[in-house]
Write an enzyme that holds these catalytic residues in place. Structure first.
Site, mmCIF file in Angstrom:
data_model
loop_
_atom_site.group_PDB
_atom_site.id
_atom_site.type_symbol
_atom_site.label_atom_id
_atom_site.label_comp_id
_atom_site.label_asym_id
_atom_site.label_seq_id
_atom_site.Cartn_x
_atom_site.Cartn_y
_atom_site.Cartn_z
ATOM 1 N N CYS A 178 -21.255 -10.015 -12.319
ATOM 2 C CA CYS A 178 -21.086 -8.581 -11.964
ATOM 3 C C CYS A 178 -20.684 -7.468 -11.333
ATOM 4 C CB CYS A 178 -22.970 -7.981 -12.104
ATOM 5 S SG CYS A 178 -24.072 -8.192 -13.308
ATOM 6 N N HIS B 103 -22.342 -0.590 -10.122
ATOM 7 C CA HIS B 103 -22.914 -1.337 -10.877
ATOM 8 C C HIS B 103 -24.131 -1.155 -11.223
ATOM 9 C CE1 HIS B 103 -23.435 -4.982 -13.491
ATOM 10 N NE2 HIS B 103 -24.433 -5.500 -12.838
ATOM 11 N N ASN C 284 -26.458 -2.412 -18.697
ATOM 12 C CA ASN C 284 -25.656 -3.424 -17.383
ATOM 13 C C ASN C 284 -24.736 -4.728 -18.161
ATOM 14 O OD1 ASN C 284 -24.602 -5.251 -16.348
ATOM 15 N ND2 ASN C 284 -27.539 -6.128 -14.922
HETATM 16 N N1 ACO Z 1 -40.917 -4.927 -21.395
HETATM 17 C C1 ACO Z 1 -42.472 -4.302 -21.511
HETATM 18 N N2 ACO Z 1 -42.883 -5.130 -19.985
HETATM 19 C C2 ACO Z 1 -42.068 -6.457 -19.837
HETATM 20 C C3 ACO Z 1 -40.822 -6.383 -19.918
HETATM 21 C C4 ACO Z 1 -39.910 -5.611 -21.271
HETATM 22 N N3 ACO Z 1 -38.831 -5.864 -21.290
HETATM 23 N N4 ACO Z 1 -40.315 -7.366 -18.703
HETATM 24 C C5 ACO Z 1 -41.157 -7.553 -18.334
HETATM 25 N N5 ACO Z 1 -41.727 -6.467 -18.595
HETATM 26 C C6 ACO Z 1 -43.445 -7.457 -17.985
HETATM 27 C C7 ACO Z 1 -43.876 -8.311 -16.930
HETATM 28 O O1 ACO Z 1 -43.549 -9.224 -18.176
HETATM 29 C C8 ACO Z 1 -44.975 -8.088 -16.320
HETATM 30 O O2 ACO Z 1 -45.957 -8.110 -16.797
HETATM 31 P P1 ACO Z 1 -47.056 -9.038 -15.681
HETATM 32 O O3 ACO Z 1 -47.309 -7.783 -14.760
HETATM 33 O O4 ACO Z 1 -48.547 -8.928 -16.895
HETATM 34 O O5 ACO Z 1 -46.782 -9.911 -15.702
HETATM 35 C C9 ACO Z 1 -44.505 -6.296 -15.667
HETATM 36 O O6 ACO Z 1 -43.666 -6.487 -16.536
HETATM 37 C C10 ACO Z 1 -43.791 -6.297 -14.608
HETATM 38 O O7 ACO Z 1 -43.055 -7.349 -14.546
HETATM 39 P P2 ACO Z 1 -41.357 -6.996 -13.423
HETATM 40 O O8 ACO Z 1 -40.837 -7.954 -13.649
HETATM 41 O O9 ACO Z 1 -42.675 -7.025 -11.455
HETATM 42 O O10 ACO Z 1 -40.667 -5.747 -13.594
HETATM 43 P P3 ACO Z 1 -39.605 -4.883 -12.497
HETATM 44 O O11 ACO Z 1 -40.772 -3.946 -11.862
HETATM 45 O O12 ACO Z 1 -39.313 -5.904 -11.117
HETATM 46 O O13 ACO Z 1 -38.841 -4.781 -13.109
HETATM 47 C C11 ACO Z 1 -36.231 -5.535 -14.088
HETATM 48 C C12 ACO Z 1 -38.475 -5.926 -14.385
HETATM 49 C C13 ACO Z 1 -36.089 -4.397 -14.753
HETATM 50 C C14 ACO Z 1 -35.452 -6.637 -14.613
HETATM 51 C C15 ACO Z 1 -36.003 -5.282 -12.392
HETATM 52 O O14 ACO Z 1 -36.945 -5.905 -11.697
HETATM 53 C C16 ACO Z 1 -34.511 -5.093 -12.175
HETATM 54 O O15 ACO Z 1 -33.775 -4.929 -12.213
HETATM 55 N N6 ACO Z 1 -33.946 -6.424 -10.832
HETATM 56 C C17 ACO Z 1 -32.638 -6.715 -10.992
HETATM 57 C C18 ACO Z 1 -31.472 -6.784 -12.196
HETATM 58 C C19 ACO Z 1 -30.045 -6.981 -11.912
HETATM 59 O O16 ACO Z 1 -29.888 -6.170 -10.248
HETATM 60 N N7 ACO Z 1 -29.653 -7.325 -12.373
HETATM 61 C C20 ACO Z 1 -28.255 -7.413 -11.446
HETATM 62 C C21 ACO Z 1 -27.481 -8.616 -11.832
HETATM 63 S S1 ACO Z 1 -27.217 -8.931 -13.254
HETATM 64 C C22 ACO Z 1 -25.940 -10.137 -13.358
HETATM 65 O O17 ACO Z 1 -25.407 -10.884 -12.522
HETATM 66 C C23 ACO Z 1 -25.536 -10.423 -14.455
#
Ligand code: ACO
Length: 325
Positions: free
Chosen positions: A115, A252, A282
């Site tokens: 990214c 990004h 993304n």
């Molecule tokens: N729909 C419904 N529920 C979901 C989903 C979904 N799509 N995905 C995860 N959940 C659930 C999980 O299983 C978890 O359930 P649990 O509590 O029963 O275990 C709950 O939702 C919370 O999950 P978290 O992972 O803690 O959610 P979070 O608030 O951290 O959001 C996210 C997840 C959106 C991925 C976030 O952490 C994020 O954006 N991280 C950064 C990603 C990023 O910046 N990537 C950039 C680089 S990409 C690259 O270089 C290719």
């Protein structure tokens, strides 16, 4: 003293026709529009059609950038494509673009920093121009991230989309002062120890397959806010420009909450962050040039504005680029 500065003299972007909405994802996965939109800001993303390759997206963005720059292909000395989803393991997307735009001299190669790829590519292009090894560079960020998704993994597949953005950079002589147009500085960082936070579980020398993207989202989130804010502060410190003078941040587009947390950390109004996350998702290395092109086309970014580009991605890699438009 006369110095060479790289100016962006044209930009363009391209998104595939097919739009995949959150509602459509929710019809096949245990997820919802409400979850995806509230946790990420994403509402829809574009997905490349069957047979539509990264090179096809890259070509259309490149053609638009060249048209915007109003430069003939003969002027281009170097093509750089930032991508993590090439059509083939080799040759590079950049080489394919070189052929498809009818360029028969110069050099072409891909940059792989996931990214952060566009920021890495911009730093490489800027340094080639400043070293007088190239006068004019076509820089593209292009991805078909949809091909790296495990479409049964709701924690990753809802986040990504496909697209391409491109800019044409050209060296111009100046005095090297902040009020002159062009790239003021670039900052690149990497910490390879953080591999396990974000990677693809395949490749030519391991499984012999393409593999799927795997991510520890919460951990990546924390590193993103800290690293991006640090790289912006380091860029600002070296530039002689204060953070309050930055007109637009073009981040990004990974997660709306990362944009907002970064703005809070830097004490910058969130309205100065260009966000296309709701419509693009993304798009990895394509996300910064796509967002840049949107903001240039709709008139937000104007000549003379100070613009900060920034990104973080797999590696982990991250960086920032400050420029006067
Ligand atoms: N729909 C419904 N529920 C979901 C989903 C979904 N799509 N995905 C995860 N959940 C659930 C999980 O299983 C978890 O359930 P649990 O509590 O029963 O275990 C709950 O939702 C919370 O999950 P978290 O992972 O803690 O959610 P979070 O608030 O951290 O959001 C996210 C997840 C959106 C991925 C976030 O952490 C994020 O954006 N991280 C950064 C990603 C990023 O910046 N990537 C950039 C680089 S990409 C690259 O270089 C290719």
């Amino acid at each position: 003293m006369t110095v060479i500065r790289s100016q962006i003299v044209g930009c363009g972007s391209f998104l595939p026709d097919r739009i995949l909405t959150n509602a459509e994802l929710a019809s096949r996965l245990d997820t919802s529009d409400e979850w995806i939109a509230s946790r990420t800001g994403i509402r829809r993303r574009h997905i490349a059609g069957d047979g539509e390759r990264t090179t096809d997206l890259a070509l259309k963005a490149a053609q638009r950038a060249l048209k915007d720059a109003d430069l003939p292909v003969e002027e281009i000395d170097l093509v750089i494509c930032a991508t993590t989803t090439p059509d083939e393991t080799f040759p590079s997307v950049a080489s394919a673009i070189q052929a498809r735009i009818g360029m028969t001299r110069g050099a072409a190669f891909d940059v792989q920093a996931v990214c952060s790829g566009f920021i890495y590519g911009l730093a490489v292009a800027d340094n080639f121009i400043k070293a007088r090894q190239a006068k004019t560079v076509l820089l593209i960020g292009a991805e078909t991230m949809s091909r790296l998704m495990d479409w049964t993994d709701r924690t990753t597949c809802v986040l990504f989309g496909d697209g391409a953005g491109a800019v044409v950079l050209r060296g111009s002589k100046g005095r090297g002062i902040p009020s002159e147009r062009g790239v003021l500085n670039t900052k690149l960082y990497s910490d390879g120890r953080l591999h396990d936070l974000l990677y693809v579980d395949g490749g030519p020398s391991t499984t012999g397959t393409t593999g799927h993207l795997r991510m520890l989202g919460k951990e990546v989130f924390k590193h993103a806010v800290i690293n991006i804010a640090d790289s912006i502060e380091s860029s600002v410190e070296d530039s002689g420009i204060s953070i309050s003078e930055i007109d637009w941040f073009v981040p990004h587009q990974a997660n709306q909450r990362i944009l907002e947390a970064t703005a809070r950390r830097l004490k910058v109004p969130g309205e100065r962050f260009i966000s296309t996350i709701s419509d693009h998702g993304n798009t990895s290395a394509a996300s910064v040039p796509l967002a840049l092109d949107v903001a240039v086309r709709d008139g937000r970014i104007k000549q003379g504005d100070v613009v900060m580009l920034e990104a973080m991605g797999g590696g982990l890699t991250w960086g920032a680029a400050l420029l006067r438009w």
